[in-house]
Design a protein around this motif. Structure first.
Motif, PDB file in Angstrom:
ATOM      1  N   LYS A 297      -2.677 -10.272   0.762  1.00  0.00           N
ATOM      2  CA  LYS A 297      -1.884 -10.161  -0.467  1.00  0.00           C
ATOM      3  C   LYS A 297      -1.075  -8.872  -0.540  1.00  0.00           C
ATOM      4  CE  LYS A 297      -4.949 -13.126  -3.174  1.00  0.00           C
ATOM      5  NZ  LYS A 297      -5.745 -13.553  -1.994  1.00  0.00           N
ATOM      6  N   ILE A 298      -0.898  -8.185   0.596  1.00  0.00           N
ATOM      7  CA  ILE A 298       0.015  -7.055   0.584  1.00  0.00           C
ATOM      8  C   ILE A 298       1.423  -7.577   0.866  1.00  0.00           C
ATOM      9  CG2 ILE A 298      -1.863  -5.567   1.381  1.00  0.00           C
ATOM     10  CD1 ILE A 298      -0.395  -5.381   4.088  1.00  0.00           C
ATOM     11  N   LYS A 299       2.424  -6.723   0.781  1.00  0.00           N
ATOM     12  CA  LYS A 299       3.794  -7.161   1.035  1.00  0.00           C
ATOM     13  C   LYS A 299       4.561  -6.042   1.735  1.00  0.00           C
ATOM     14  CE  LYS A 299       7.774  -9.445  -1.101  1.00  0.00           C
ATOM     15  NZ  LYS A 299       8.372  -9.961  -2.359  1.00  0.00           N
ATOM     16  N   GLU A 300       5.108  -6.375   2.901  1.00  0.00           N
ATOM     17  CA  GLU A 300       5.822  -5.411   3.747  1.00  0.00           C
ATOM     18  C   GLU A 300       4.906  -4.246   4.110  1.00  0.00           C
ATOM     19  OE1 GLU A 300       9.814  -4.324   2.685  1.00  0.00           O
ATOM     20  OE2 GLU A 300      10.245  -6.306   1.869  1.00  0.00           O
ATOM     21  N   GLY A 301       3.748  -4.572   4.689  1.00  0.00           N
ATOM     22  CA  GLY A 301       2.841  -3.534   5.158  1.00  0.00           C
ATOM     23  C   GLY A 301       3.513  -2.638   6.181  1.00  0.00           C
ATOM     24  N   HIS A 302       3.318  -1.294   6.028  1.00  0.00           N
ATOM     25  CA  HIS A 302       4.101  -0.370   6.868  1.00  0.00           C
ATOM     26  C   HIS A 302       3.347   0.903   7.210  1.00  0.00           C
ATOM     27  CE1 HIS A 302       8.214   0.720   8.366  1.00  0.00           C
ATOM     28  NE2 HIS A 302       8.304  -0.603   8.376  1.00  0.00           N
ATOM     29  N   GLY A 303       2.033   0.935   6.986  1.00  0.00           N
ATOM     30  CA  GLY A 303       1.267   2.112   7.362  1.00  0.00           C
ATOM     31  C   GLY A 303      -0.202   1.772   7.462  1.00  0.00           C
ATOM     32  N   ALA A 323       6.488  -2.908  -0.718  1.00  0.00           N
ATOM     33  CA  ALA A 323       7.130  -3.804  -1.684  1.00  0.00           C
ATOM     34  C   ALA A 323       6.075  -4.378  -2.616  1.00  0.00           C
ATOM     35  CB  ALA A 323       7.873  -4.929  -0.967  1.00  0.00           C
ATOM     36  N   LYS A 324       6.460  -4.658  -3.846  1.00  0.00           N
ATOM     37  CA  LYS A 324       5.509  -5.209  -4.811  1.00  0.00           C
ATOM     38  C   LYS A 324       5.119  -6.629  -4.410  1.00  0.00           C
ATOM     39  CE  LYS A 324       6.846  -2.374  -8.777  1.00  0.00           C
ATOM     40  NZ  LYS A 324       7.315  -2.354 -10.189  1.00  0.00           N
ATOM     41  N   ASN A 325       3.816  -6.883  -4.414  1.00  0.00           N
ATOM     42  CA  ASN A 325       3.323  -8.206  -4.050  1.00  0.00           C
ATOM     43  C   ASN A 325       3.422  -9.157  -5.235  1.00  0.00           C
ATOM     44  OD1 ASN A 325       1.192  -7.495  -5.732  1.00  0.00           O
ATOM     45  ND2 ASN A 325      -0.266  -7.174  -4.057  1.00  0.00           N
ATOM     46  N   ASP A 326       2.826 -10.326  -5.125  1.00  0.00           N
ATOM     47  CA  ASP A 326       2.932 -11.324  -6.190  1.00  0.00           C
ATOM     48  C   ASP A 326       2.303 -10.850  -7.497  1.00  0.00           C
ATOM     49  OD1 ASP A 326       4.213 -12.982  -4.447  1.00  0.00           O
ATOM     50  OD2 ASP A 326       2.459 -14.220  -3.985  1.00  0.00           O
ATOM     51  N   SER A 327       1.402  -9.875  -7.395  1.00  0.00           N
ATOM     52  CA  SER A 327       0.787  -9.306  -8.598  1.00  0.00           C
ATOM     53  C   SER A 327       1.546  -8.102  -9.126  1.00  0.00           C
ATOM     54  CB  SER A 327      -0.665  -8.911  -8.298  1.00  0.00           C
ATOM     55  OG  SER A 327      -1.428 -10.039  -7.915  1.00  0.00           O
ATOM     56  N   GLY A 328       2.678  -7.771  -8.493  1.00  0.00           N
ATOM     57  CA  GLY A 328       3.477  -6.634  -8.921  1.00  0.00           C
ATOM     58  C   GLY A 328       2.911  -5.308  -8.496  1.00  0.00           C
ATOM     59  N   GLU A 329       2.119  -5.305  -7.397  1.00  0.00           N
ATOM     60  CA  GLU A 329       1.433  -4.086  -6.971  1.00  0.00           C
ATOM     61  C   GLU A 329       1.878  -3.658  -5.575  1.00  0.00           C
ATOM     62  OE1 GLU A 329      -2.754  -5.102  -9.314  1.00  0.00           O
ATOM     63  OE2 GLU A 329      -2.514  -5.601  -7.188  1.00  0.00           O
ATOM     64  N   LYS A 352      -2.057   3.360  -6.603  1.00  0.00           N
ATOM     65  CA  LYS A 352      -1.597   2.082  -7.124  1.00  0.00           C
ATOM     66  C   LYS A 352      -0.254   2.262  -7.815  1.00  0.00           C
ATOM     67  CE  LYS A 352      -3.192  -1.858  -9.894  1.00  0.00           C
ATOM     68  NZ  LYS A 352      -4.308  -2.406 -10.708  1.00  0.00           N
ATOM     69  N   ASN A 353       0.792   1.736  -7.159  1.00  0.00           N
ATOM     70  CA  ASN A 353       2.159   1.708  -7.692  1.00  0.00           C
ATOM     71  C   ASN A 353       2.835   3.075  -7.758  1.00  0.00           C
ATOM     72  OD1 ASN A 353       2.148  -1.102  -8.008  1.00  0.00           O
ATOM     73  ND2 ASN A 353       1.217  -0.952 -10.051  1.00  0.00           N
ATOM     74  N   GLY A 354       2.189   4.096  -7.175  1.00  0.00           N
ATOM     75  CA  GLY A 354       2.815   5.422  -7.189  1.00  0.00           C
ATOM     76  C   GLY A 354       3.670   5.702  -5.975  1.00  0.00           C
ATOM     77  N   ILE A 355       3.568   4.835  -4.951  1.00  0.00           N
ATOM     78  CA  ILE A 355       4.336   5.061  -3.730  1.00  0.00           C
ATOM     79  C   ILE A 355       4.655   3.720  -3.073  1.00  0.00           C
ATOM     80  CG2 ILE A 355       2.361   5.282  -2.151  1.00  0.00           C
ATOM     81  CD1 ILE A 355       3.998   7.763  -0.976  1.00  0.00           C
ATOM     82  N   SER A 356       5.881   3.621  -2.573  1.00  0.00           N
ATOM     83  CA  SER A 356       6.316   2.479  -1.768  1.00  0.00           C
ATOM     84  C   SER A 356       6.177   2.909  -0.316  1.00  0.00           C
ATOM     85  CB  SER A 356       7.775   2.137  -2.103  1.00  0.00           C
ATOM     86  OG  SER A 356       8.333   1.285  -1.147  1.00  0.00           O
ATOM     87  N   CYS A 357       5.031   2.644   0.281  1.00  0.00           N
ATOM     88  CA  CYS A 357       4.621   3.320   1.516  1.00  0.00           C
ATOM     89  C   CYS A 357       5.460   2.896   2.718  1.00  0.00           C
ATOM     90  CB  CYS A 357       3.147   3.073   1.779  1.00  0.00           C
ATOM     91  SG  CYS A 357       2.533   3.996   3.200  1.00  0.00           S
ATOM     92  N   GLU A 358       6.235   3.827   3.235  1.00  0.00           N
ATOM     93  CA  GLU A 358       7.029   3.620   4.442  1.00  0.00           C
ATOM     94  C   GLU A 358       6.293   4.113   5.681  1.00  0.00           C
ATOM     95  OE1 GLU A 358      10.508   2.578   6.738  1.00  0.00           O
ATOM     96  OE2 GLU A 358       9.821   2.002   4.743  1.00  0.00           O
ATOM     97  N   ASP A 359       5.534   5.198   5.544  1.00  0.00           N
ATOM     98  CA  ASP A 359       4.723   5.685   6.659  1.00  0.00           C
ATOM     99  C   ASP A 359       3.516   6.408   6.098  1.00  0.00           C
ATOM    100  OD1 ASP A 359       4.003   5.932   9.293  1.00  0.00           O
ATOM    101  OD2 ASP A 359       5.182   7.734   9.651  1.00  0.00           O
TER     102      ASP A 359
END
Length: 391
Positions: A297-303, A323-329, A352-359
């Protein structure tokens, strides 16, 4: 700079300790945050943070976390990757960078990809000089690897093979560079075919078999392993395919416990699944691996990270997604095993929702014997340290 300091306490019944991470935001003006590496830039004995951002390669000084630009506007397109390691034993990292990120152009290397080593100034807080090396299109990821004869080679992996379209066509070539002994002389390189048609990331691991460090390449078709044997990089003596039939965006090696290896993955590329592959003993081969899916249930896993952050004698798995998943997280989670084999697992939020993790990277930044985490946020435009304050 004003620092944002937030406390996230985490308590779960398995451990007698209380997992706890303090979040310190050291930069709220990151453009994209393509890649993080950790190393001592100024030779003070403390690990610094280095970042490949959209148009700048920068480092943050351990202690005050002041930001210094090493080089900027290196190419027409974005920067994309950075590698740093002390390869000559002087206590300061040697740095190589990749830029001209243009993944849609797979044929023209003038329009896609560059590789440069950086020449250190006397004062590392001043601008560095870039010297271009050979490259192929779609330069994407790079790491330093130590060979069985004690040399350090830079291993660079493009995203696509030359002329590849939609992940089909020629296989990706690994390029391994041997730096000149005085750094600024001519570098030799070796081209290693992989027959992989789209890669995404690589991992460096030492399996303790006198083969030096191994290079694990993850991509569309699975994971292949390469080692330096007979003066050249080639498929590992264990067999070149470690995992086949599963697409990997991110991968990380570790040990669930001292006697068992653990590979963590995000599947597929930019995917939604968190997986682990556990060895049945201390031999890490394709024949004795078991796969477990921990999350879908993650979205665009990147780290991804694997380490014992809690000093419990067994590792935890940390995953970040952008990216926010289906639960908006979105953010960063820890996954831990309740029985040391990941057949029973639990999870907890680190951010939780404090970072859009790129690395996502890890290091003991303050010398207290506990691993801290460092993450760059793509859409959140931030760089954060997660100080490990677990008891």
């Amino acid at each position: 700079m004003n620092y944002l300091l937030t406390l996230w306490p985490f308590i779960f019944s398995l451990y007698s300790s209380e997992p706890q991470f303090d979040i310190q935001e050291i930069d709220n003006n990151v453009a994209i945050g393509y890649g993080i590496v950790i190393g001592d830039v100024d030779g003070d004995g403390k690990p610094d943070i280095l970042l490949a951002d959209k148009k700048e390669f920068v480092w943050y000084r351990n202690g005050d976390w002041k930001r210094f630009v090493m080089i900027e506007n290196l190419s027409e397109y974005d920067n994309v990757c950075i590698a740093a390691r002390d390869i000559n034993g002087d206590g300061k990292v040697e740095i190589v960078v990749g830029a001209q990120w243009n993944p849609g152009e797979t044929s023209d290397k003038e329009k896609s990809g560059t590789v440069h080593y950086l020449v250190r100034p006397e004062d590392p807080t001043q601008k560095w000089k870039a010297v271009q090396l050979y490259h192929e299109p779609t330069v994407h990821r790079m790491r330093w690897a130590k060979t069985s004869n004690g040399e350090y080679h830079l291993v660079m992996v493009p995203l696509h093979g030359i002329g590849n379209k939609g992940g089909e066509g020629k296989g990706v070539n690994i390029i391994a560079y041997k730096p000149h002994k005085d750094w600024t002389g001519e570098w030799k390189h070796q081209i290693i075919p992989t027959d992989m048609h789209m890669t995404h990331n690589l991992e460096i691991a030492d399996f303790g078999n006198n083969e030096g460090e191994s290079v694990l390449i993850g991509g569309k078709e699975g994971i292949k392993v390469f080692t330096f044997q007979n003066n050249q990089w080639q498929p590992s003596s264990k067999g070149e395919w470690l995992v086949k039939g599963h697409s990997f965006g991110e991968l990380r090696m570790g040990q669930i416990s001292p006697e068992r290896w653990m590979l963590g993955g995000i599947e597929p590329i930019h995917g939604n699944m968190v997986t682990v592959y556990l060895s049945s003993n201390n031999q890490f081969t394709k024949e004795n691996l078991s796969r477990f899916q921990l999350d879908d249930k993650i979205k665009e896993g990147h780290g991804i990270l694997i380490a014992d952050f809690l000093n419990q004698g067994m590792s935890q798995l940390i995953v970040g997604w952008r990216a926010k998943n289906d639960s908006g997280e979105m953010g960063i989670k820890m996954y831990y095993s309740e029985n040391k084999d990941f057949t029973q697992t639990s999870e907890l939020w680190i951010d939780k929702n404090g970072i859009s993790c790129e690395d996502l990277q890890m290091a003991d930044l303050d010398g207290d014997g506990k691993l801290d985490m460092i993450a760059a946020g793509r859409s959140t435009n931030n760089l954060r340290i997660y100080w490990n304050k677990s008891k």
